[in-house]
Design an enzyme around this catalytic site. Structure first.
Site, short mmCIF file in Angstrom:
data_model
loop_
_atom_site.label_atom_id
_atom_site.label_comp_id
_atom_site.label_asym_id
_atom_site.label_seq_id
_atom_site.Cartn_x
_atom_site.Cartn_y
_atom_site.Cartn_z
N HIS A 1 4.01 1.38 2.23
CA HIS A 1 5.20 0.70 1.71
C HIS A 1 5.87 1.57 0.62
O HIS A 1 7.09 1.68 0.57
CB HIS A 1 4.84 -0.63 1.06
CG HIS A 1 4.30 -1.66 2.00
ND1 HIS A 1 3.00 -2.09 1.97
CD2 HIS A 1 4.90 -2.37 3.00
CE1 HIS A 1 2.80 -3.01 2.89
NE2 HIS A 1 3.94 -3.20 3.54
N GLY B 1 8.76 0.89 8.88
CA GLY B 1 7.70 1.83 9.23
C GLY B 1 7.47 1.85 10.73
O GLY B 1 7.51 0.80 11.39
N ARG C 1 -3.72 -5.04 6.52
CA ARG C 1 -4.92 -5.67 7.08
C ARG C 1 -6.17 -4.81 6.93
O ARG C 1 -7.28 -5.32 7.09
CB ARG C 1 -4.71 -6.01 8.56
CG ARG C 1 -3.72 -7.15 8.79
CD ARG C 1 -3.66 -7.52 10.24
NE ARG C 1 -2.99 -8.80 10.45
CZ ARG C 1 -1.69 -8.93 10.67
NH1 ARG C 1 -0.92 -7.86 10.70
NH2 ARG C 1 -1.17 -10.13 10.86
N ASP D 1 4.75 -0.12 13.26
CA ASP D 1 5.22 -1.23 14.07
C ASP D 1 6.41 -0.75 14.90
O ASP D 1 7.55 -1.19 14.70
CB ASP D 1 5.63 -2.40 13.17
CG ASP D 1 4.46 -2.89 12.34
OD1 ASP D 1 3.48 -3.37 12.92
OD2 ASP D 1 4.50 -2.76 11.10
N HIS E 1 0.86 -1.19 0.00
CA HIS E 1 0.00 0.00 0.00
C HIS E 1 0.89 1.23 0.00
O HIS E 1 2.12 1.13 0.01
CB HIS E 1 -0.95 -0.03 1.20
CG HIS E 1 -0.27 -0.25 2.52
ND1 HIS E 1 0.60 0.66 3.07
CD2 HIS E 1 -0.30 -1.31 3.38
CE1 HIS E 1 1.04 0.20 4.22
NE2 HIS E 1 0.53 -1.00 4.43
O1 PAF Z 1 6.75 -5.48 9.07
C1 PAF Z 1 6.67 -6.46 8.30
O2 PAF Z 1 6.04 -6.42 7.24
C2 PAF Z 1 7.32 -7.77 8.70
O3 PAF Z 1 7.28 -7.95 10.08
C3 PAF Z 1 8.77 -7.91 8.18
C4 PAF Z 1 9.67 -6.85 8.76
C5 PAF Z 1 8.76 -7.82 6.66
C6 PAF Z 1 9.33 -9.28 8.57
O4 PAF Z 1 8.59 -10.32 8.05
#
Ligand code: PAF
Length: 293
Positions: A37, A147, A187, A150, A34
């Site tokens: 990213h 990002g 999600r 998280d 999205h």
């Molecule tokens: O944040 C994410 O999309 C995932 O946790 C990652 C860092 C790609 C690891 O699988």
């Protein structure tokens, strides 16, 4: 765009790039790309000669098999988006490429995973750090971008890189939001229209928490209680997993709000579990991750 599916091929190519003196920027993803990213990718494009994006829905970081099965997979669309962004390399391995039979090594960052996501998703961060360390070894980047939606993941990965003396920079990127404040997430597309409407309460609860703190409230329980009350009223379809206020970068819940803190929320809607956070520095009245951008 060059595409590799085996670690060996990807690593050989990365070695070649390094030999040529190219700066490699890396954006690890689980696909379902999205705008959030894409912002990370654009930042990497500005600062690297070669941008590598990985797409791998990592089974070891899902504590719930149903969540793993439901995780959106949109590979063809993702590929197209990456081409449009001018990404030079896509690394898209399968589960057996990353975890062949006999695989038995895991990496754990102790303590930082004790609360919030770590408490509600047992084994999640062990899966994340293990796959991210593998990806770093395979892609050999000079820097990798994560990002801040998280935030706990970001601080844990930063700790791992420091503790294991990995030779790369971990670069944070501010959370990207919809116009109504909802943090972009792969999600979100699973939400029903009603859950989607109520999901904006997460951002508004964070703003409420911020306002309480900035107006002088230093008792974390009072702030959490107000936010919880707000979420229950505004998002009745959601079950709140936690509202937490933790120190940065140690990620332990605080008994008094001072210094830099992470204000974090997780809510389970019937179709998807969402997380969000603000990082606050109340003394300087600074806040990260709030901007609608
Ligand atoms: O944040 C994410 O999309 C995932 O946790 C990652 C860092 C790609 C690891 O699988």
């Amino acid at each position: 765009m060059r595409t590799f599916s085996t670690p060996k091929e990807m690593q050989l190519f990365a070695k070649q790039l390094r030999k040529e003196g190219k700066v490699i920027g890396f954006v690890p993803t689980m696909g379902a790309l999205h705008e959030g990213h894409l912002r990370l990718i654009r930042k990497a494009r500005r600062e690297a000669d070669i941008v590598v994006v990985s797409i791998f829905v990592n089974p070891t970081q899902f504590d719930d098999p149903e969540d793993f099965a439901r995780y959106p997979r949109t590979f063809d669309e993702d590929r197209y988006k990456l081409e449009m962004e001018g990404v030079q390399v896509l690394f898209a391995p399968g589960p057996d490429d990353m975890y062949p039979p006999g695989f038995s090594t895991f990496v754990e960052v102790k303590g930082l995973d004790r609360y919030m996501e770590g408490a509600y998703r047992p084994g999640h961060f062990r899966g994340v750090t293990t796959v991210v360390l593998k990806l770093f070894n395979i892609v050999m980047p000079h820097f990798a971008i994560f990002g801040l939606k998280d935030a706990q993941q970001y601080y844990i990965i930063k700790r791992m890189v420091e503790d294991l003396n990995l030779d790369l920079e971990v670069v944070p990127h501010e959370t990207v939001r919809e116009k109504d404040g909802l943090a972009l997430s792969s999600r979100n597309r699973l939400l029903s229209p009603e859950s989607r409407k109520q999901a904006t309460a997460i951002y508004r609860a964070l703003k409420l928490g911020k306002e309480l703190i900035f107006s002088g409230e230093r008792n974390p329980w009072k702030v959490k209680e107000e936010m919880l009350r707000f979420l229950k009223e505004e998002a009745p379809l959601g079950e709140v997993d936690y509202v937490e206020i933790a120190g940065v970068p140690d990620l332990q819940p605080v008994s008094e709000i001072e210094g830099k803190v992470l204000l974090a929320v997780a809510v389970r809607f019937p179709e998807a579990r969402l997380i969000d956070n603000f990082i606050l520095s109340p003394d300087d009245r600074l806040v990260w991750n709030e901007r609608i951008n």
